[in-house]
Design a protein around this motif. Structure first.
Motif, PDB file in Angstrom:
ATOM      1  N   SER A 159       0.815  -1.291  -0.117  1.00  0.00           N
ATOM      2  CA  SER A 159       0.063  -0.020   0.242  1.00  0.00           C
ATOM      3  C   SER A 159       0.761   1.391  -0.046  1.00  0.00           C
ATOM      4  N   GLY A 160       2.091   1.180  -0.366  1.00  0.00           N
ATOM      5  CA  GLY A 160       3.095   2.345  -0.201  1.00  0.00           C
ATOM      6  C   GLY A 160       2.970   3.355  -1.406  1.00  0.00           C
ATOM      7  N   ALA A 161       3.777   4.371  -1.278  1.00  0.00           N
ATOM      8  CA  ALA A 161       3.536   5.355  -2.246  1.00  0.00           C
ATOM      9  C   ALA A 161       4.802   6.083  -2.609  1.00  0.00           C
ATOM     10  N   VAL A 162       4.897   6.453  -3.943  1.00  0.00           N
ATOM     11  CA  VAL A 162       5.983   7.377  -4.183  1.00  0.00           C
ATOM     12  C   VAL A 162       5.486   8.787  -4.485  1.00  0.00           C
ATOM     13  N   ILE A 163       6.235   9.565  -3.900  1.00  0.00           N
ATOM     14  CA  ILE A 163       6.112  11.061  -4.253  1.00  0.00           C
ATOM     15  C   ILE A 163       7.334  11.801  -4.694  1.00  0.00           C
ATOM     16  N   MET A 164       7.015  12.422  -5.901  1.00  0.00           N
ATOM     17  CA  MET A 164       8.362  13.211  -6.683  1.00  0.00           C
ATOM     18  C   MET A 164       7.773  14.664  -6.691  1.00  0.00           C
ATOM     19  N   ASN A 165       8.993  15.355  -6.279  1.00  0.00           N
ATOM     20  CA  ASN A 165       8.930  17.055  -6.372  1.00  0.00           C
ATOM     21  C   ASN A 165       9.683  17.361  -7.949  1.00  0.00           C
ATOM     22  N   LEU A 166       8.952  17.804  -8.727  1.00  0.00           N
ATOM     23  CA  LEU A 166       9.451  18.348 -10.018  1.00  0.00           C
ATOM     24  C   LEU A 166       9.599  19.826 -10.299  1.00  0.00           C
ATOM     25  N   MET A 167      10.139  20.284 -11.187  1.00  0.00           N
ATOM     26  CA  MET A 167       9.977  21.435 -11.535  1.00  0.00           C
ATOM     27  C   MET A 167       9.705  21.620 -12.855  1.00  0.00           C
ATOM     28  N   GLY A 168       8.417  22.391 -13.623  1.00  0.00           N
ATOM     29  CA  GLY A 168       8.134  22.338 -14.721  1.00  0.00           C
ATOM     30  C   GLY A 168       7.006  23.359 -14.901  1.00  0.00           C
ATOM     31  N   LYS A 169       6.360  23.191 -16.066  1.00  0.00           N
ATOM     32  CA  LYS A 169       5.281  23.947 -16.564  1.00  0.00           C
ATOM     33  C   LYS A 169       3.708  22.963 -16.617  1.00  0.00           C
ATOM     34  N   ILE A 170       2.963  23.529 -16.290  1.00  0.00           N
ATOM     35  CA  ILE A 170       1.556  22.803 -16.323  1.00  0.00           C
ATOM     36  C   ILE A 170       1.111  22.503 -17.665  1.00  0.00           C
ATOM     37  N   LYS A 171       1.490  23.076 -18.577  1.00  0.00           N
ATOM     38  CA  LYS A 171       0.826  23.215 -20.071  1.00  0.00           C
ATOM     39  C   LYS A 171       2.150  23.216 -21.084  1.00  0.00           C
ATOM     40  N   LEU A 195       1.749  24.321  -7.746  1.00  0.00           N
ATOM     41  CA  LEU A 195       1.491  25.766  -7.153  1.00  0.00           C
ATOM     42  C   LEU A 195       0.833  26.573  -8.218  1.00  0.00           C
ATOM     43  N   PRO A 196       0.199  27.537  -7.893  1.00  0.00           N
ATOM     44  CA  PRO A 196      -0.201  28.587  -8.965  1.00  0.00           C
ATOM     45  C   PRO A 196       0.869  29.282  -9.435  1.00  0.00           C
ATOM     46  N   ALA A 197       0.618  30.048 -10.442  1.00  0.00           N
ATOM     47  CA  ALA A 197       1.832  31.005 -10.986  1.00  0.00           C
ATOM     48  C   ALA A 197       1.003  32.015 -11.934  1.00  0.00           C
ATOM     49  N   GLU A 198       1.509  32.817 -12.306  1.00  0.00           N
ATOM     50  CA  GLU A 198       0.660  33.938 -13.207  1.00  0.00           C
ATOM     51  C   GLU A 198       0.306  33.548 -14.586  1.00  0.00           C
ATOM     52  N   ASP A 199       1.103  32.599 -15.135  1.00  0.00           N
ATOM     53  CA  ASP A 199       0.868  32.038 -16.590  1.00  0.00           C
ATOM     54  C   ASP A 199       1.306  30.694 -16.658  1.00  0.00           C
ATOM     55  N   ALA A 200       0.585  29.825 -17.353  1.00  0.00           N
ATOM     56  CA  ALA A 200       0.660  28.367 -17.523  1.00  0.00           C
ATOM     57  C   ALA A 200       2.079  27.983 -17.965  1.00  0.00           C
ATOM     58  N   ALA A 201       2.735  29.122 -18.629  1.00  0.00           N
ATOM     59  CA  ALA A 201       4.166  28.856 -19.191  1.00  0.00           C
ATOM     60  C   ALA A 201       5.243  29.112 -17.904  1.00  0.00           C
ATOM     61  N   ASP A 202       4.729  29.555 -16.900  1.00  0.00           N
ATOM     62  CA  ASP A 202       5.876  29.591 -15.806  1.00  0.00           C
ATOM     63  C   ASP A 202       6.016  28.620 -15.323  1.00  0.00           C
ATOM     64  N   ILE A 203       7.630  28.278 -14.797  1.00  0.00           N
ATOM     65  CA  ILE A 203       7.979  27.048 -14.180  1.00  0.00           C
ATOM     66  C   ILE A 203       7.512  26.991 -12.820  1.00  0.00           C
ATOM     67  N   ARG A 204       7.188  26.196 -12.059  1.00  0.00           N
ATOM     68  CA  ARG A 204       6.691  26.159 -10.958  1.00  0.00           C
ATOM     69  C   ARG A 204       6.995  24.469 -10.303  1.00  0.00           C
ATOM     70  N   ASN A 205       6.714  24.543  -8.864  1.00  0.00           N
ATOM     71  CA  ASN A 205       6.795  23.177  -8.337  1.00  0.00           C
ATOM     72  C   ASN A 205       5.699  22.256  -8.800  1.00  0.00           C
ATOM     73  N   ILE A 206       5.772  21.064  -9.326  1.00  0.00           N
ATOM     74  CA  ILE A 206       4.743  20.168  -9.377  1.00  0.00           C
ATOM     75  C   ILE A 206       5.115  18.818  -8.793  1.00  0.00           C
ATOM     76  N   ILE A 207       4.163  18.542  -7.906  1.00  0.00           N
ATOM     77  CA  ILE A 207       4.389  17.141  -7.168  1.00  0.00           C
ATOM     78  C   ILE A 207       3.354  16.058  -7.840  1.00  0.00           C
ATOM     79  N   VAL A 208       3.904  14.891  -8.248  1.00  0.00           N
ATOM     80  CA  VAL A 208       3.426  13.816  -8.484  1.00  0.00           C
ATOM     81  C   VAL A 208       3.386  12.552  -7.478  1.00  0.00           C
ATOM     82  N   MET A 209       2.334  11.881  -7.459  1.00  0.00           N
ATOM     83  CA  MET A 209       2.312  10.817  -6.563  1.00  0.00           C
ATOM     84  C   MET A 209       1.550   9.683  -6.940  1.00  0.00           C
TER      85      MET A 209
END
Length: 240
Positions: A159-171, A195-209
């Motif tokens: 029942s375990g999980a992997v969590i990754m912290n990435l940096m990138g764009k959401i689009k 995380l929110p950002a001003e523009d979809a092209a902005d680099i921000r933290n993205i977490i995947v689980m």
């Protein structure tokens, strides 16, 4: 400078517009890897570790064993005195600085490549695997491939999980989309958060689980992260 990675520790009276007394660990390309509030060192000031801690606690309140790739200043491991952490860190200087300037006290870190150290762990040994590894080029490639994700699943409990912290764009981010698409081949239940950002092209933290069981969370405790849908990408495989 340590190896090929430039590392800086500095103090500032501002963090994201908040006035106070803060200390930062920063790698090359101006990427902040950790921060503490010098007036209240126990407070977790950055959003992504707060969100990861919430995901861990919400999905398994009784977790015991965690494997982390990437030490930073040891924020997540330092938050838990009652859990067993094994931390893989490629750069010994990062660990030295975390102890000298960021109040990290545990001796739970193994110096070396995180994937190789994970290979040496027993099967089904961990409730969580957290990947928070960066160089100036971003997340190292060998932590983003199908073979690596298969390795993480082998080392997790049922029942375990992997969590990754990435940096990138959401689009329109080919790399982020490829990592997430590859990730989903291994884990039947997956979620991505940004995380929110001003523009979809902005680099921000993205977490995947990813997990073999359904993933849940409480929106108001995600430190500003919100769930996102990522586009389909190509499969990432170990290089020949």
């Amino acid at each position: 400078m340590s190896g090929l990675q430039e590392i800086a520790v500095y103090d500032s009276n501002q963090l994201y517009g908040q006035v106070g007394k803060y200390r930062f660990l920063q790698f090359s390309n101006e990427a902040i890897q950790g921060a503490i509030d010098l007036k209240n060192p126990g407070r977790i000031v950055m959003e992504y570790p707060r969100a990861i801690i919430h995901l861990m606690e919400w999905n398994d309140r009784s977790f015991e064993n965690v494997f982390m790739i990437g030490h930073g200043i040891g924020t997540i491991a330092g938050h838990y005195s009652d859990k067993r952490f094994t931390i893989a860190e490629i750069n010994e200087k990062v660990v030295e600085l975390s102890k000298a300037y960021f109040h990290y006290r545990s001796d739970d870190t193994v110096i070396g490549d995180g994937r190789q150290i994970l290979c040496d762990q027993a099967p089904a040994a961990f409730d969580y695997i957290v990947v928070d590894a960066f160089t100036k080029e971003g997340t190292p490639y060998h932590f983003t491939t199908l073979e690596f994700f298969q390795l993480t699943r082998e080392k997790l409990t049922a029942s375990g999980a992997v969590i990754m912290n990435l940096m990138g764009k959401i689009k329109n981010d080919k790399l982020i989309n490829a990592i997430y698409t590859t990730f989903r081949e291994v884990y039947p239940y997956t979620k991505a958060f940004s995380l929110p950002a001003e523009d979809a092209a902005d680099i921000r933290n993205i977490i995947v689980m990813g997990s073999s069981k359904a993933i849940d969370y409480e929106s108001r405790v995600m430190a500003g992260f919100f769930e996102i849908e990522l586009a389909e990408g190509h499969r990432m495989l170990d290089k020949e």
